[in-house]
Design an enzyme around this catalytic site. Structure first.
Site, PDB file in Angstrom:
ATOM      1  N   SER A 124       0.809  -1.113   0.342  1.00 48.69           N
ATOM      2  CA  SER A 124      -0.176  -0.246   0.170  1.00 48.69           C
ATOM      3  C   SER A 124       0.567   1.031   0.110  1.00 48.69           C
ATOM      4  O   SER A 124       2.339   1.337   0.223  1.00 48.69           O
ATOM      5  CB  SER A 124      -0.910  -0.204   1.053  1.00 48.69           C
ATOM      6  OG  SER A 124      -1.186   1.053   1.373  1.00 48.69           O
ATOM      7  N   TYR A 148      -0.584  -0.986  11.023  1.00 46.78           N
ATOM      8  CA  TYR A 148      -1.476  -1.636   9.757  1.00 46.78           C
ATOM      9  C   TYR A 148      -0.430  -0.918   8.383  1.00 46.78           C
ATOM     10  O   TYR A 148       0.545  -2.049   7.886  1.00 46.78           O
ATOM     11  CB  TYR A 148      -2.807  -0.788   9.185  1.00 46.78           C
ATOM     12  CG  TYR A 148      -2.476  -1.223   8.045  1.00 46.78           C
ATOM     13  CD1 TYR A 148      -3.374  -2.260   7.436  1.00 46.78           C
ATOM     14  CD2 TYR A 148      -3.025   0.293   6.655  1.00 46.78           C
ATOM     15  CE1 TYR A 148      -3.176  -2.012   6.064  1.00 46.78           C
ATOM     16  CE2 TYR A 148      -2.548   0.096   5.895  1.00 46.78           C
ATOM     17  CZ  TYR A 148      -3.422  -1.092   4.934  1.00 46.78           C
ATOM     18  OH  TYR A 148      -3.133  -1.630   4.221  1.00 46.78           O
ATOM     19  N   LYS A 152       2.550  -3.720   6.239  1.00 47.00           N
ATOM     20  CA  LYS A 152       3.050  -3.208   5.214  1.00 47.00           C
ATOM     21  C   LYS A 152       4.298  -3.649   4.616  1.00 47.00           C
ATOM     22  O   LYS A 152       4.914  -3.816   3.624  1.00 47.00           O
ATOM     23  CB  LYS A 152       2.079  -2.893   4.461  1.00 47.00           C
ATOM     24  CG  LYS A 152       0.293  -2.693   4.225  1.00 47.00           C
ATOM     25  CD  LYS A 152       0.467  -3.704   3.750  1.00 47.00           C
ATOM     26  CE  LYS A 152      -1.529  -4.757   3.942  1.00 47.00           C
ATOM     27  NZ  LYS A 152      -1.874  -5.599   2.895  1.00 47.00           N
TER      28      LYS A 152
HETATM   29  N1  UFG Z   1     -12.428  11.226   4.021  1.00 48.32           N
HETATM   30  C1  UFG Z   1     -12.911  12.549   3.872  1.00 48.32           C
HETATM   31  N2  UFG Z   1     -14.901  12.052   5.126  1.00 48.32           N
HETATM   32  C2  UFG Z   1     -14.216  10.557   4.943  1.00 48.32           C
HETATM   33  C3  UFG Z   1     -13.106  10.122   4.689  1.00 48.32           C
HETATM   34  C4  UFG Z   1     -12.521  10.691   4.168  1.00 48.32           C
HETATM   35  O1  UFG Z   1     -12.918  13.393   4.010  1.00 48.32           O
HETATM   36  O2  UFG Z   1     -15.841   9.891   4.998  1.00 48.32           O
HETATM   37  C5  UFG Z   1     -11.165  12.236   3.274  1.00 48.32           C
HETATM   38  C6  UFG Z   1      -9.659  11.725   4.242  1.00 48.32           C
HETATM   39  O3  UFG Z   1      -9.108  12.937   4.476  1.00 48.32           O
HETATM   40  C7  UFG Z   1      -8.073  11.954   2.816  1.00 48.32           C
HETATM   41  C8  UFG Z   1      -9.351  10.912   1.758  1.00 48.32           C
HETATM   42  O4  UFG Z   1     -10.918  11.634   1.956  1.00 48.32           O
HETATM   43  O5  UFG Z   1      -8.382  13.303   2.502  1.00 48.32           O
HETATM   44  C9  UFG Z   1      -9.420  10.111   1.133  1.00 48.32           C
HETATM   45  O6  UFG Z   1      -9.155   8.886   2.144  1.00 48.32           O
HETATM   46  P1  UFG Z   1      -9.420   7.728   2.781  1.00 48.32           P
HETATM   47  O7  UFG Z   1     -10.004   7.328   3.839  1.00 48.32           O
HETATM   48  O8  UFG Z   1     -10.357   7.234   1.313  1.00 48.32           O
HETATM   49  O9  UFG Z   1      -8.174   6.872   2.328  1.00 48.32           O
HETATM   50  P2  UFG Z   1      -6.905   7.120   3.058  1.00 48.32           P
HETATM   51  O10 UFG Z   1      -6.110   8.095   1.187  1.00 48.32           O
HETATM   52  O11 UFG Z   1      -6.788   7.689   3.949  1.00 48.32           O
HETATM   53  O12 UFG Z   1      -6.484   5.907   2.967  1.00 48.32           O
HETATM   54  C10 UFG Z   1      -6.328   4.607   1.873  1.00 48.32           C
HETATM   55  C11 UFG Z   1      -6.612   2.752   2.488  1.00 48.32           C
HETATM   56  C12 UFG Z   1      -5.672   3.060   3.348  1.00 48.32           C
HETATM   57  C13 UFG Z   1      -3.766   3.040   2.445  1.00 48.32           C
HETATM   58  C14 UFG Z   1      -3.739   4.392   1.798  1.00 48.32           C
HETATM   59  C15 UFG Z   1      -2.945   4.576   0.439  1.00 48.32           C
HETATM   60  O13 UFG Z   1      -7.437   3.247   3.365  1.00 48.32           O
HETATM   61  O14 UFG Z   1      -5.706   1.833   3.640  1.00 48.32           O
HETATM   62  O15 UFG Z   1      -5.613   5.138   0.893  1.00 48.32           O
HETATM   63  O16 UFG Z   1      -2.383   5.622   0.187  1.00 48.32           O
HETATM   64  F1  UFG Z   1      -3.047   2.917   3.212  1.00 48.32           F
END
Ligand code: UFG
Length: 357
Positions: A124, A148, A152
């Site tokens: 990831s 987590y 990885k």
């Molecule tokens: N976000 C919101 N509201 C939400 C969920 C997310 O505003 O309800 C925002 C987050 O702050 C971020 C973006 O949307 O800016 C993406 O968030 P995600 O939770 O969809 O994804 P992340 O980038 O935080 O994490 C994902 C996976 C991880 C992985 C990572 C790799 O969940 O397991 O990408 O870059 F490690």
């Protein structure tokens, strides 16, 4: 010869099964359904018209897993199985270290014992932590920020040590950016347990009326509109990357690391707007505090995968939104059927199961 897929019933696993079956591979899926349902595999079989050999096994059960190696002619393994919720990993680190790391060690020990030395591993972009600069190349500094992410990163290091100890191993490590979307049939897609942690499944649950409004975590990042920027990648593009990574290790030795992303970042507000345009459904939202541990901007340099795997992400953010919505609107409660499968079994279609022993 068959390809063993651990965690093949999950979101990325099920889409990869479809692509492998369409390419003519025979597959064996091992899954414990801790975050997935048998229904996804039945639908994979229905979509492809192919058989899936299936074992319901927890990878920590070495003796049960060994039987899979004894009873089959496995050529290579694609290893998806693992826990993946960042927040949960902070609260239950030992569960994450045991589930993700111990199970990978057990799997690799069996692979070594049965001389199956081709492995594609599901890593990831989380291994880059808070990236110092974007786009992120495979050589960028690594720093996981939570248990987590550390699982990885540690598994990547274990695999490198394994390769250096025995160069017959052929390993592809794939660092995914943000997988979203669903198969264009609307038959398979992401089906998280409980309230989604990730952006797209949260948006689709709001769109389908099961959650009231999206909370956008922070609006003061140094980005185009102040909201977080990510590299969203369609899960079918990602699945095709696995087929090409498998081809790569069939043809050449070594350990290879690839970013799988589009190379383009979208802010949360841009994703909301793309979703509304693609679907015609309005997404109510409110801005809340930033989520701790979130980077402002994260997107890939995917050129290595393009050059060495001949892989490129083809689908647009519009496709991703359309396909996510097709899946969610046709399956508002995800995979609802949750009957037991015979163990092991051959999955042939939605309702035709042949015991495998
Ligand atoms: N976000 C919101 N509201 C939400 C969920 C997310 O505003 O309800 C925002 C987050 O702050 C971020 C973006 O949307 O800016 C993406 O968030 P995600 O939770 O969809 O994804 P992340 O980038 O935080 O994490 C994902 C996976 C991880 C992985 C990572 C790799 O969940 O397991 O990408 O870059 F490690």
């Amino acid at each position: 010869m068959e390809i063993l897929i651990t965690g093949g019933a999950g979101f990325i696993g099920s889409h990869t099964c479809v692509e492998l079956l369409n390419e003519g591979y025979e597959i064996i899926v091992v899954d414990n359904f801790s975050n997935s349902k048998p229904e996804s595999l039945k639908r994979v079989s229905k979509l492809t018209g192919k058989l899936i050999k299936f074992y319901q096994i927890d990878l920590l059960k070495q003796d049960l897993l060994e039987k899979v190696f004894q009873d089959n002619q496995i050529e290579a393994v694609i290893h998806f199985a693992g826990l993946k919720a960042v927040g949960e990993s902070v609260n239950f680190p030992l569960k994450y270290y045991e589930n993700n790391i111990t199970s990978t060690i057990i799997l690799c020990e069996l692979m070594q014992k049965y001389k199956v030395k081709k492995l594609v591993f599901s890593s990831s972009a989380t291994v880059y932590g808070m990236p110092e600069k974007v786009p992120i190349s495979e050589g960028s500094p690594l720093k996981a920020l939570n248990p987590y992410g550390r699982t990885k990163l540690m598994i990547e290091e274990i695999l490198q040590d394994l390769y250096f100890s025995d160069t017959e191993w052929r390993i592809s490590i794939l660092r995914y950016f943000n997988p979203i979307g669903a198969h264009e049939s609307g038959e398979i897609g992401e089906d998280p347990n409980g309230i989604p942690n990730n952006l797209m499944p949260y948006i689709t649950k709001v769109a389908v009326g099961q959650l009231e409004e999206l909370q956008i975590y922070g609006k003061d990042y140094s980005t185009i509109d102040g909201t977080g920027v990510r590299d969203y990648i369609h899960v079918v593009d990602l699945a095709q990357g696995h087929v090409l990574a498998l081809d790569k290790i069939k043809k050449s030795t070594g350990i290879h690391i690839f970013n799988l992303g589009t190379g383009k970042g979208y802010s949360v507000l841009e994703v909301v707007s793309a979703f509304e345009t693609a679907t015609g459904v309005k997404i109510p939202f409110k801005i809340t505090q930033p989520r701790s541990g979130d980077a402002a901007i994260c997107y890939a340099n995917p050129l290595k995968a393009e050059k060495e795997l001949n892989w490129i992400a083809k689908k647009t953010i519009h496709d991703m939104c359309e396909d996510s919505w097709r899946w969610q609107s046709r399956n508002p409660n995800g995979y609802t059927k949750n009957e037991e499968l015979k163990n092991p079994c051959l999955i042939q279609s939605e309702d035709f199961l042949i015991p495998n022993n």
